[in-house]
Design a protein around this motif. Structure first.
Motif, PDB file in Angstrom:
ATOM      1  N   MET A   1       0.832  -1.198   0.000  1.00  0.00           N
ATOM      2  CA  MET A   1       0.000   0.000   0.000  1.00  0.00           C
ATOM      3  C   MET A   1       0.869   1.252   0.000  1.00  0.00           C
ATOM      4  O   MET A   1       2.051   1.206   0.361  1.00  0.00           O
ATOM      5  CB  MET A   1      -0.926   0.020   1.217  1.00  0.00           C
ATOM      6  CG  MET A   1      -1.971  -1.083   1.222  1.00  0.00           C
ATOM      7  SD  MET A   1      -3.180  -0.892   2.536  1.00  0.00           S
ATOM      8  CE  MET A   1      -4.048   0.584   1.971  1.00  0.00           C
ATOM      9  N   ASN A   2       0.296   2.382  -0.402  1.00  0.00           N
ATOM     10  CA  ASN A   2       1.000   3.656  -0.329  1.00  0.00           C
ATOM     11  C   ASN A   2       1.182   4.064   1.126  1.00  0.00           C
ATOM     12  O   ASN A   2       0.615   3.458   2.034  1.00  0.00           O
ATOM     13  CB  ASN A   2       0.222   4.740  -1.081  1.00  0.00           C
ATOM     14  CG  ASN A   2       0.283   4.550  -2.591  1.00  0.00           C
ATOM     15  OD1 ASN A   2       1.188   3.903  -3.102  1.00  0.00           O
ATOM     16  ND2 ASN A   2      -0.691   5.104  -3.290  1.00  0.00           N
TER      17      ASN A   2
ATOM     18  N   SER B   1      -0.701   9.447   2.633  1.00  0.00           N
ATOM     19  CA  SER B   1      -0.867   9.924   1.267  1.00  0.00           C
ATOM     20  C   SER B   1      -1.531   8.873   0.393  1.00  0.00           C
ATOM     21  O   SER B   1      -1.310   7.676   0.558  1.00  0.00           O
ATOM     22  CB  SER B   1       0.485  10.293   0.654  1.00  0.00           C
ATOM     23  OG  SER B   1       0.369  10.587  -0.721  1.00  0.00           O
ATOM     24  N   ASP B   2      -2.371   9.338  -0.550  1.00  0.00           N
ATOM     25  CA  ASP B   2      -2.988   8.423  -1.502  1.00  0.00           C
ATOM     26  C   ASP B   2      -2.078   8.122  -2.682  1.00  0.00           C
ATOM     27  O   ASP B   2      -2.369   7.234  -3.478  1.00  0.00           O
ATOM     28  CB  ASP B   2      -4.296   9.031  -2.033  1.00  0.00           C
ATOM     29  CG  ASP B   2      -5.407   8.996  -0.986  1.00  0.00           C
ATOM     30  OD1 ASP B   2      -5.290   8.205  -0.035  1.00  0.00           O
ATOM     31  OD2 ASP B   2      -6.369   9.761  -1.131  1.00  0.00           O
ATOM     32  N   HIS B   3      -0.973   8.859  -2.809  1.00  0.00           N
ATOM     33  CA  HIS B   3      -0.180   8.767  -4.035  1.00  0.00           C
ATOM     34  C   HIS B   3       1.302   8.463  -3.814  1.00  0.00           C
ATOM     35  O   HIS B   3       1.992   8.131  -4.763  1.00  0.00           O
ATOM     36  CB  HIS B   3      -0.304  10.076  -4.830  1.00  0.00           C
ATOM     37  CG  HIS B   3      -1.717  10.483  -5.092  1.00  0.00           C
ATOM     38  ND1 HIS B   3      -2.547   9.784  -5.950  1.00  0.00           N
ATOM     39  CD2 HIS B   3      -2.447  11.513  -4.602  1.00  0.00           C
ATOM     40  CE1 HIS B   3      -3.732  10.370  -5.975  1.00  0.00           C
ATOM     41  NE2 HIS B   3      -3.706  11.408  -5.177  1.00  0.00           N
TER      42      HIS B   3
ATOM     43  N   GLU C   1      -0.472  -0.814 -10.428  1.00  0.00           N
ATOM     44  CA  GLU C   1      -1.026   0.138  -9.474  1.00  0.00           C
ATOM     45  C   GLU C   1      -2.540  -0.008  -9.474  1.00  0.00           C
ATOM     46  O   GLU C   1      -3.198   0.129 -10.500  1.00  0.00           O
ATOM     47  CB  GLU C   1      -0.617   1.561  -9.836  1.00  0.00           C
ATOM     48  CG  GLU C   1       0.876   1.797  -9.714  1.00  0.00           C
ATOM     49  CD  GLU C   1       1.249   3.272  -9.752  1.00  0.00           C
ATOM     50  OE1 GLU C   1       0.366   4.099  -9.412  1.00  0.00           O
ATOM     51  OE2 GLU C   1       2.385   3.579 -10.113  1.00  0.00           O
TER      52      GLU C   1
ATOM     53  N   GLY D   1      -5.714   1.411  -7.189  1.00  0.00           N
ATOM     54  CA  GLY D   1      -6.160   2.256  -6.095  1.00  0.00           C
ATOM     55  C   GLY D   1      -4.983   2.804  -5.316  1.00  0.00           C
ATOM     56  O   GLY D   1      -4.049   3.369  -5.889  1.00  0.00           O
ATOM     57  N   ARG D   2      -4.991   2.611  -4.001  1.00  0.00           N
ATOM     58  CA  ARG D   2      -3.904   3.099  -3.139  1.00  0.00           C
ATOM     59  C   ARG D   2      -2.829   2.034  -2.929  1.00  0.00           C
ATOM     60  O   ARG D   2      -1.997   2.162  -2.042  1.00  0.00           O
ATOM     61  CB  ARG D   2      -4.454   3.536  -1.781  1.00  0.00           C
ATOM     62  CG  ARG D   2      -5.418   4.718  -1.835  1.00  0.00           C
ATOM     63  CD  ARG D   2      -5.808   5.175  -0.435  1.00  0.00           C
ATOM     64  NE  ARG D   2      -4.637   5.604   0.325  1.00  0.00           N
ATOM     65  CZ  ARG D   2      -4.138   4.923   1.352  1.00  0.00           C
ATOM     66  NH1 ARG D   2      -4.670   3.771   1.733  1.00  0.00           N
ATOM     67  NH2 ARG D   2      -3.073   5.387   2.012  1.00  0.00           N
ATOM     68  N   SER D   3      -2.849   0.996  -3.731  1.00  0.00           N
ATOM     69  CA  SER D   3      -1.912  -0.102  -3.548  1.00  0.00           C
ATOM     70  C   SER D   3      -1.146  -0.400  -4.822  1.00  0.00           C
ATOM     71  O   SER D   3      -1.520   0.031  -5.912  1.00  0.00           O
ATOM     72  CB  SER D   3      -2.662  -1.371  -3.101  1.00  0.00           C
ATOM     73  OG  SER D   3      -3.316  -1.188  -1.883  1.00  0.00           O
ATOM     74  N   ARG D   4      -0.097  -1.147  -4.643  1.00  0.00           N
ATOM     75  CA  ARG D   4       0.669  -1.674  -5.757  1.00  0.00           C
ATOM     76  C   ARG D   4       0.816  -3.173  -5.564  1.00  0.00           C
ATOM     77  O   ARG D   4       1.105  -3.634  -4.463  1.00  0.00           O
ATOM     78  CB  ARG D   4       2.069  -1.039  -5.817  1.00  0.00           C
ATOM     79  CG  ARG D   4       2.072   0.406  -6.268  1.00  0.00           C
ATOM     80  CD  ARG D   4       3.402   1.066  -5.949  1.00  0.00           C
ATOM     81  NE  ARG D   4       3.509   2.372  -6.585  1.00  0.00           N
ATOM     82  CZ  ARG D   4       2.912   3.471  -6.151  1.00  0.00           C
ATOM     83  NH1 ARG D   4       2.171   3.416  -5.055  1.00  0.00           N
ATOM     84  NH2 ARG D   4       3.054   4.625  -6.784  1.00  0.00           N
TER      85      ARG D   4
END
Length: 212
Positions: free
Chosen positions: A61-62, A66-68, A144, A146-149
Motif C-alpha cells: 500500500m501507499n 498519502s494516496d499517491h 497500481e 487504487g492506493r496499492s501496488r
C-alpha cells in the motif's frame, strides 16, 4: 452476516479480509535505492503464484498519510528492479517487528533491528544474514490499483541454510524451519511448529475403490 463491500469503509473491508485470508506468510523485504541505501520492511500480503517461471506476488500500500506516495520498498523496486524476500522464522520475529516501525527516512531499519546483511548471489540487494532462507527477486511487473501496488517478482536465486534442506528432493524441512505467519490484527501471529498434519492426497483410482 453479509457485508456489501460497496457500502462499507475500506478499513472495514481490510479488517474482514485479514481475518479470513489467514494465516499469511510474511515477506521481510530488503531493497535498495540508487545510492545504495538499504530498506527493510515486512509484508503479509504475499505468496508464491507460479513456479514456471517462479513468480511471487506482494501487495504494497501507499504511505498512510498519502494516496499517491509509495512506500520505500515499492519505490526502490520500481527504480532498481530488484529485491530480496527474507523468510521470517520464530527466532527473528521480534527483529522483523522492529522493521515494521514507521521510522523517519534517515533511520536504517536493519540497524535498528540488529540485523546484518550478507551478499546475494544474483541481485545487488543483500539478504539478511540472520534469515535462514531468502528469495532473490527481479521485478516482473508492478500494477497500481487504487492506493496499492501489486508487485510481481521473478525468483532468480534461492538461499536456504543447509540444515533446513533435504537434498533428496530437494525439500525444505519446514517442520524444523519454524516459519511464522500473520493472522488478523496488529501483533497477531501464528507458529508453524505444531501445525503439520499428514493428510495424504487420495489418488483417483483409490477413490473409485472407496478410499476416503
Amino acid at each position: 452476516m453479509i457485508f456489501d463491500i460497496e457500502k462499507i469503509k475500506a478499513r472495514e473491508t481490510y479488517n474482514l479480509l485479514i481475518g479470513l485470508v489467514a494465516p499469511r506468510p510474511i515477506a521481510l523485504v530488503t531493497s535498495m535505492n540508487h545510492e545504495g541505501r538499504m530498506n527493510a520492511a515486512p509484508f503479509s500480503s504475499y505468496n508464491y503464484l507460479c513456479t514456471d517461471p517462479p513468480i511471487i506476488g506482494m501487495g504494497v500500500m501507499n504511505r498512510p498519510e498519502s494516496d499517491h506516495v509509495p512506500k520505500d520498498t515499492a519505490r526502490n523496486i520500481r527504480r532498481t528492479g530488484e529485491f530480496v524476500v527474507n523468510v521470517v522464522t520464530e527466532d527473528i520475529a521480534q527483529q522483523m517487528n522492529i522493521c515494521a516501525t514507521d521510522f523517519p527516512a534517515e533511520f536504517d531499519e536493519l540497524e535498528m533491528a540488529g540485523f546484518t546483511t550478507a551478499p546475494s548471489q544474483v541481485v545487488k540487494v543483500p539478504r539478511i544474514a540472520q534469515a535462514h532462507a531468502a528469495l532473490e527477486c527481479k521485478e516482473f511487473t508492478t500494477m497500481e490499483i487504487g492506493r496499492s501496488r501489486i508487485v510481481l517478482g521473478r525468483v532468480v536465486s534461492i538461499y536456504i541454510d543447509d540444515k533446513f534442506v533435504d537434498p533428496a528432493g530437494p525439500y525444505v524441512l519446514s517442520e524444523e524451519l519454524h516459519a511464522i505467519g500473520r493472522m488478523n490484527g496488529l501483533g497477531a501471529y501464528v507458529k508453524t511448529r505444531d501445525s503439520f498434519l499428514n493428510i495424504p492426497r487420495i489418488p483417483y483410482d483409490e477413490w473409485k475403490k472407496g478410499k476416503r
